[in-house]
Write a protein that holds these residues in place. Structure first.
Motif, short mmCIF file in Angstrom:
data_model
loop_
_atom_site.label_atom_id
_atom_site.label_comp_id
_atom_site.label_asym_id
_atom_site.label_seq_id
_atom_site.Cartn_x
_atom_site.Cartn_y
_atom_site.Cartn_z
N ALA A 1 0.68 -1.19 0.02
CA ALA A 1 -0.01 0.06 -0.13
C ALA A 1 0.91 1.25 -0.01
N SER A 2 2.29 1.25 0.40
CA SER A 2 2.91 2.29 0.40
C SER A 2 3.81 2.65 -0.59
N ILE A 3 3.73 1.95 -1.59
CA ILE A 3 4.49 2.16 -2.89
C ILE A 3 3.62 3.18 -3.79
N VAL A 4 4.63 4.20 -4.12
CA VAL A 4 3.95 5.32 -4.53
C VAL A 4 4.84 5.85 -5.84
N ALA A 5 4.30 6.39 -6.72
CA ALA A 5 5.15 6.97 -7.94
C ALA A 5 4.62 8.37 -8.26
#
Length: 140
Positions: free
Chosen positions: A39-43
């Protein structure tokens, strides 16, 4: 349109599409226990730089694994309890002892995302290059 915009606009589009592809792939590849890492992976894109990252402190240890070390027992107890180890500090101790002997195995999720999508990224870059060429030639 300025020459600068002719170059930067296709590059920014390329970066935006690329990081979204990599973000999705990294999320699919991420190991899941509580779902916090995934859930914490962002771009995102800032200027002419794209990024895919996670603020979760243990992400590098998941990606690369660790050498043997003795981690804090109390930090391991919630994981140990979720995975059927004994209650109290004994479950955390058993996990810590195993890590002290063997380390932790790598569960890469970022590196495979790049490898799995190399052809897609190359295609997106080729599209950006074609747009730039056309723009510099006056849209012909």
């Amino acid at each position: 349109t300025s020459d600068s915009a002719v170059v930067t606009e296709p590059l920014v589009r390329f970066l935006g599409k690329s990081v979204r592809v990599l973000e999705g792939s990294a999320k699919r590849n991420a190991p899941v226990d509580t779902g916090r890492l995934r859930a914490s992976i962002v771009a995102g894109v800032e200027g002419l730089a794209g990024y895919v990252w996670t603020p979760v402190f243990y992400a590098p240890y998941q990606e690369h694994g660790t050498r043997p070390h003795f981690p804090p027992i109390d930090a391991l107890q919630p994981w140990a309890r979720r995975h059927g180890f004994p209650e109290g500090r004994s479950g955390g101790f058993l996990v810590a002892r195993a890590i002290a002997r063997r380390g932790t195995r790598a569960h890469p999720f970022f590196r495979p995302a790049v490898q799995q999508n190399a052809a897609v990224l190359e295609g997106l870059l080729a599209t950006a290059a074609t747009e730039i060429e056309k723009g510099l030639a006056g849209g012909k």
